[in-house]
Write a protein that holds these residues in place. Structure first.
Motif, PDB file in Angstrom:
ATOM      1  N   ARG A   1       0.843  -1.197   0.000  1.00  0.00           N
ATOM      2  CA  ARG A   1       0.000   0.000   0.000  1.00  0.00           C
ATOM      3  C   ARG A   1       0.875   1.243   0.000  1.00  0.00           C
ATOM      4  O   ARG A   1       1.829   1.339   0.778  1.00  0.00           O
ATOM      5  CB  ARG A   1      -0.902  -0.001   1.229  1.00  0.00           C
ATOM      6  N   LEU A   2       0.551   2.197  -0.859  1.00  0.00           N
ATOM      7  CA  LEU A   2       1.268   3.472  -0.903  1.00  0.00           C
ATOM      8  C   LEU A   2       0.642   4.392   0.142  1.00  0.00           C
ATOM      9  O   LEU A   2      -0.443   4.940  -0.053  1.00  0.00           O
ATOM     10  CB  LEU A   2       1.169   4.088  -2.296  1.00  0.00           C
ATOM     11  N   ARG A   3       1.328   4.580   1.255  1.00  0.00           N
ATOM     12  CA  ARG A   3       0.776   5.363   2.362  1.00  0.00           C
ATOM     13  C   ARG A   3       0.987   6.864   2.158  1.00  0.00           C
ATOM     14  O   ARG A   3       0.176   7.668   2.626  1.00  0.00           O
ATOM     15  CB  ARG A   3       1.396   4.919   3.680  1.00  0.00           C
ATOM     16  N   HIS A   4       2.052   7.224   1.507  1.00  0.00           N
ATOM     17  CA  HIS A   4       2.308   8.656   1.283  1.00  0.00           C
ATOM     18  C   HIS A   4       3.230   8.815   0.077  1.00  0.00           C
ATOM     19  O   HIS A   4       4.123   7.989  -0.140  1.00  0.00           O
ATOM     20  CB  HIS A   4       2.955   9.294   2.516  1.00  0.00           C
ATOM     21  N   LEU A   5       3.005   9.869  -0.688  1.00  0.00           N
ATOM     22  CA  LEU A   5       3.852  10.162  -1.845  1.00  0.00           C
ATOM     23  C   LEU A   5       4.127  11.656  -1.899  1.00  0.00           C
ATOM     24  O   LEU A   5       3.197  12.467  -1.943  1.00  0.00           O
ATOM     25  CB  LEU A   5       3.167   9.710  -3.144  1.00  0.00           C
ATOM     26  N   LEU A   6       5.395  12.015  -1.877  1.00  0.00           N
ATOM     27  CA  LEU A   6       5.817  13.404  -2.016  1.00  0.00           C
ATOM     28  C   LEU A   6       6.518  13.557  -3.363  1.00  0.00           C
ATOM     29  O   LEU A   6       7.424  12.786  -3.682  1.00  0.00           O
ATOM     30  CB  LEU A   6       6.778  13.790  -0.890  1.00  0.00           C
ATOM     31  N   VAL A   7       6.096  14.544  -4.139  1.00  0.00           N
ATOM     32  CA  VAL A   7       6.679  14.800  -5.456  1.00  0.00           C
ATOM     33  C   VAL A   7       7.294  16.194  -5.446  1.00  0.00           C
ATOM     34  O   VAL A   7       6.661  17.161  -5.025  1.00  0.00           O
ATOM     35  CB  VAL A   7       5.617  14.705  -6.573  1.00  0.00           C
ATOM     36  N   ARG A   8       8.543  16.305  -5.907  1.00  0.00           N
ATOM     37  CA  ARG A   8       9.193  17.613  -5.934  1.00  0.00           C
ATOM     38  C   ARG A   8      10.191  17.679  -7.088  1.00  0.00           C
ATOM     39  O   ARG A   8      10.773  16.657  -7.483  1.00  0.00           O
ATOM     40  CB  ARG A   8       9.912  17.912  -4.613  1.00  0.00           C
ATOM     41  N   ASN A   9      10.359  18.872  -7.627  1.00  0.00           N
ATOM     42  CA  ASN A   9      11.383  19.100  -8.647  1.00  0.00           C
ATOM     43  C   ASN A   9      12.743  19.237  -7.978  1.00  0.00           C
ATOM     44  O   ASN A   9      12.908  20.021  -7.037  1.00  0.00           O
ATOM     45  CB  ASN A   9      11.084  20.364  -9.451  1.00  0.00           C
ATOM     46  N   VAL A  10      13.708  18.489  -8.473  1.00  0.00           N
ATOM     47  CA  VAL A  10      15.077  18.588  -7.958  1.00  0.00           C
ATOM     48  C   VAL A  10      15.813  19.724  -8.650  1.00  0.00           C
ATOM     49  O   VAL A  10      16.462  20.549  -8.019  1.00  0.00           O
ATOM     50  CB  VAL A  10      15.826  17.258  -8.173  1.00  0.00           C
ATOM     51  N   ARG A  11      15.697  19.773  -9.975  1.00  0.00           N
ATOM     52  CA  ARG A  11      16.362  20.816 -10.761  1.00  0.00           C
ATOM     53  C   ARG A  11      15.787  20.815 -12.159  1.00  0.00           C
ATOM     54  O   ARG A  11      15.135  19.858 -12.586  1.00  0.00           O
ATOM     55  CB  ARG A  11      17.878  20.578 -10.839  1.00  0.00           C
ATOM     56  N   SER A  12      16.031  21.875 -12.869  1.00  0.00           N
ATOM     57  CA  SER A  12      15.649  21.945 -14.271  1.00  0.00           C
ATOM     58  C   SER A  12      16.625  21.114 -15.085  1.00  0.00           C
ATOM     59  O   SER A  12      17.840  21.192 -14.879  1.00  0.00           O
ATOM     60  CB  SER A  12      15.652  23.399 -14.748  1.00  0.00           C
ATOM     61  N   TYR A  13      16.108  20.321 -16.013  1.00  0.00           N
ATOM     62  CA  TYR A  13      16.958  19.455 -16.828  1.00  0.00           C
ATOM     63  C   TYR A  13      17.082  19.978 -18.253  1.00  0.00           C
ATOM     64  O   TYR A  13      18.123  19.853 -18.893  1.00  0.00           O
ATOM     65  CB  TYR A  13      16.385  18.037 -16.837  1.00  0.00           C
ATOM     66  N   SER A  14      16.016  20.561 -18.757  1.00  0.00           N
ATOM     67  CA  SER A  14      15.979  21.159 -20.090  1.00  0.00           C
ATOM     68  C   SER A  14      14.888  22.226 -20.066  1.00  0.00           C
ATOM     69  O   SER A  14      14.191  22.377 -19.060  1.00  0.00           O
ATOM     70  CB  SER A  14      15.682  20.084 -21.150  1.00  0.00           C
ATOM     71  N   PRO A  15      14.729  22.971 -21.150  1.00  0.00           N
ATOM     72  CA  PRO A  15      13.685  24.005 -21.135  1.00  0.00           C
ATOM     73  C   PRO A  15      12.293  23.492 -20.802  1.00  0.00           C
ATOM     74  O   PRO A  15      11.462  24.244 -20.279  1.00  0.00           O
ATOM     75  CB  PRO A  15      13.744  24.571 -22.560  1.00  0.00           C
ATOM     76  N   THR A  16      12.009  22.215 -21.078  1.00  0.00           N
ATOM     77  CA  THR A  16      10.664  21.687 -20.826  1.00  0.00           C
ATOM     78  C   THR A  16      10.632  20.533 -19.827  1.00  0.00           C
ATOM     79  O   THR A  16       9.556  20.049 -19.491  1.00  0.00           O
ATOM     80  CB  THR A  16      10.029  21.205 -22.141  1.00  0.00           C
ATOM     81  N   GLN A  17      11.792  20.089 -19.342  1.00  0.00           N
ATOM     82  CA  GLN A  17      11.838  18.920 -18.472  1.00  0.00           C
ATOM     83  C   GLN A  17      12.472  19.251 -17.118  1.00  0.00           C
ATOM     84  O   GLN A  17      13.289  20.168 -17.010  1.00  0.00           O
ATOM     85  CB  GLN A  17      12.651  17.794 -19.128  1.00  0.00           C
ATOM     86  N   HIS A  18      12.072  18.469 -16.115  1.00  0.00           N
ATOM     87  CA  HIS A  18      12.661  18.586 -14.787  1.00  0.00           C
ATOM     88  C   HIS A  18      13.151  17.227 -14.303  1.00  0.00           C
ATOM     89  O   HIS A  18      12.613  16.181 -14.698  1.00  0.00           O
ATOM     90  CB  HIS A  18      11.652  19.144 -13.779  1.00  0.00           C
ATOM     91  N   HIS A  19      14.173  17.275 -13.478  1.00  0.00           N
ATOM     92  CA  HIS A  19      14.611  16.098 -12.731  1.00  0.00           C
ATOM     93  C   HIS A  19      13.700  16.044 -11.512  1.00  0.00           C
ATOM     94  O   HIS A  19      13.735  16.938 -10.661  1.00  0.00           O
ATOM     95  CB  HIS A  19      16.071  16.291 -12.337  1.00  0.00           C
ATOM     96  N   VAL A  20      12.861  15.020 -11.421  1.00  0.00           N
ATOM     97  CA  VAL A  20      11.793  14.979 -10.424  1.00  0.00           C
ATOM     98  C   VAL A  20      12.055  13.850  -9.427  1.00  0.00           C
ATOM     99  O   VAL A  20      12.448  12.740  -9.810  1.00  0.00           O
ATOM    100  CB  VAL A  20      10.416  14.775 -11.092  1.00  0.00           C
ATOM    101  N   ALA A  21      11.842  14.150  -8.154  1.00  0.00           N
ATOM    102  CA  ALA A  21      11.980  13.153  -7.098  1.00  0.00           C
ATOM    103  C   ALA A  21      10.603  12.725  -6.608  1.00  0.00           C
ATOM    104  O   ALA A  21       9.723  13.561  -6.383  1.00  0.00           O
ATOM    105  CB  ALA A  21      12.776  13.721  -5.936  1.00  0.00           C
TER     106      ALA A  21
END
Length: 336
Positions: free
Chosen positions: A308-328
Motif C-alpha cells: 500500500r502506498l501510504r504517502h507520496l511526495l513529489v518535488r522538482n530537484v532541478r531543471s533538466y531542459s527548457p521543458t523537463q525537470h529532474h523529479v523526485a
C-alpha cells in the motif's frame, strides 16, 4: 594611457557615466578620476555633450572577471551560443559545447582556465551513452586527465569523469535524502556510482548499514576506495545488477533509485525488497504533463507488489531542459 574625457560636476557624474555607457562612448577599461568638485570620465573619442572635453593620461581600471565570457575571444555573432553553466567536479570543468562553437572550443577551454585558476582540466561532454550511462568525455584544455577528487559536505570522492558517472549538481538532493534516514535503518543504494549517497548517509547518519552497489566495475572500484578514504565503515560496497542485489539483501528499510532515465523500471524490485514499512526515493526526467501519469504508475506498481502506498511526495530537484525537470518521488510504503 592617453584618452579623451569629459569634465563633469560630481553631482551629475553617475548620470553622465550611464549616458556615455549606454551609447558606447565610455572608455570602460580606464579609471575615472576625481578632482575637487568634478569627475574626469574617459571617453572613446571627443564627445560634445555640453561639458568641457580634453585629452588626459589615465590609469587602467581594474575590471573583475565574473565569467569566462569576460576573457574569451570569439566573434560577437557566436557569443550568445556560449554555455552559461557547466559542472565543476574537483578541479575539472565539464561542459557541453554546441556544434556551432566547435571551431572555438580550444579558446573556450583556455578562457575557463584563465577565469578560474583552481581548475586544471576542461573537458567537453559529448553526452551520456552505454550500458552504464557514462559521459563521453574529451579533454580540450589543461592537463590530459579525467581523474580528480571532489569534496562534498566535507567528504572526499575520487572520481574519473570519463569512466563513472557523477553529478555535482545533486549535492543538495543527496543531503535532503540523507537527513531522512533514521537511526538503525538498512539502506540500499543499487546505483551507487562512486558513493556520494551511501557514504554521506554512512558518515552523517546512524544507519545499521548501507548496501551500496553498482553494475559498473570501474565505479565500484572508486566506490571501495572512497569508502575506505572516508572511513565509512557502515557502507557495504558491492558490484552487481540492481535487481539481483535487491533480491539478495531484502528486507531493507529504504531504497534509493538514482537512475532518473530508467529508475521506474526497477521500482517493482525496490518495493519487493522493503520491510513491512519502508521508503523508496525514485527519480525521473519528466515533462510537467508526465508527472500525473508517473504518479498513477507508481501507485499501480506498489499495489502490484501487494503493498500500500501510504504517502507520496513529489518535488522538482532541478531543471533538466527548457521543458523537463529532474523529479523526485518519495514513497512511504506499508502493508496492503
Amino acid at each position: 594611457m592617453r584618452s579623451w574625457c569629459v569634465l563633469v560636476p560630481t553631482a551629475e557624474g553617475e548620470l553622465v557615466r550611464r549616458f556615455l555607457r549606454d551609447r558606447g562612448l565610455l572608455q570602460k577599461h580606464l579609471a575615472i578620476q576625481r578632482e575637487a568638485d568634478r569627475l574626469v570620465i574617459p571617453t572613446v573619442s571627443r564627445v560634445e555633450i555640453g561639458l568641457p572635453a580634453e585629452e588626459r593620461e589615465f590609469d587602467e581600471a581594474f575590471a573583475p572577471i565574473r565569467s569566462y565570457r569576460d576573457v574569451i575571444r570569439i566573434p560577437d555573432r557566436v557569443r550568445p551560443l556560449l554555455p552559461t553553466s557547466f559542472d565543476v567536479i574537483g578541479d575539472i570543468a565539464v561542459l557541453k559545447i554546441p556544434d556551432e562553437l566547435a571551431e572555438w572550443r580550444d579558446e573556450i577551454g583556455r578562457a575557463i582556465l584563465a577565469w578560474n585558476t583552481k581548475l586544471r582540466v576542461v573537458a567537453q561532454d559529448h553526452g551520456v551513452a552505454g550500458e552504464h550511462r557514462i559521459r563521453r568525455i574529451e579533454v580540450i584544455a589543461g592537463e590530459d586527465r579525467t581523474t580528480t577528487v571532489h569534496v562534498e559536505f566535507g567528504l572526499r570522492y575520487q572520481v574519473d569523469v570519463a569512466r563513472a558517472y557523477f553529478s555535482p549538481r545533486l549535492g543538495t538532493e543527496r543531503m535532503r535524502v540523507a537527513e531522512r534516514v533514521r537511526p538503525g535503518e538498512t539502506v540500499a543504494d543499487p546505483f551507487a556510482g562512486v558513493g556520494p549517497y551511501a557514504i554521506l548517509i554512512g558518515r552523517r547518519r546512524r544507519p545499521r548499514r548501507v548496501i551500496a552497489s553498482d553494475a559498473n566495475p570501474v565505479a565500484v572500484e572508486f566506490l571501495r576506495a572512497n569508502v575506505a578514504a572516508n572511513r565509512a565503515d557502515l557502507v557495504d560496497p558491492r558490484e552487481g545488477d540492481a535487481r539481483e542485489v535487491l533480491g539478495e539483501i531484502r528486507p531493507v528499510d529504504r531504497v534509493i533509485l538514482d537512475l532518473p532515465h530508467s529508475a521506474m523500471d526497477f521500482l517493482p524490485e525496490a518495493v519487493a525488497a522493503l520491510a513491512p514499512e519502508g521508503f523508496v526515493h525514485v527519480y525521473g526526467i519528466l515533462e510537467a504533463a508526465d508527472r500525473t501519469a508517473t504518479t498513477v504508475e507508481i501507485q499501480r506498481i506498489v499495489e502490484g507488489e501487494g503493498r500500500r502506498l501510504r504517502h507520496l511526495l513529489v518535488r522538482n530537484v532541478r531543471s533538466y531542459s527548457p521543458t523537463q525537470h529532474h523529479v523526485a518521488f518519495d514513497l512511504r510504503v506499508g502493508r496492503a
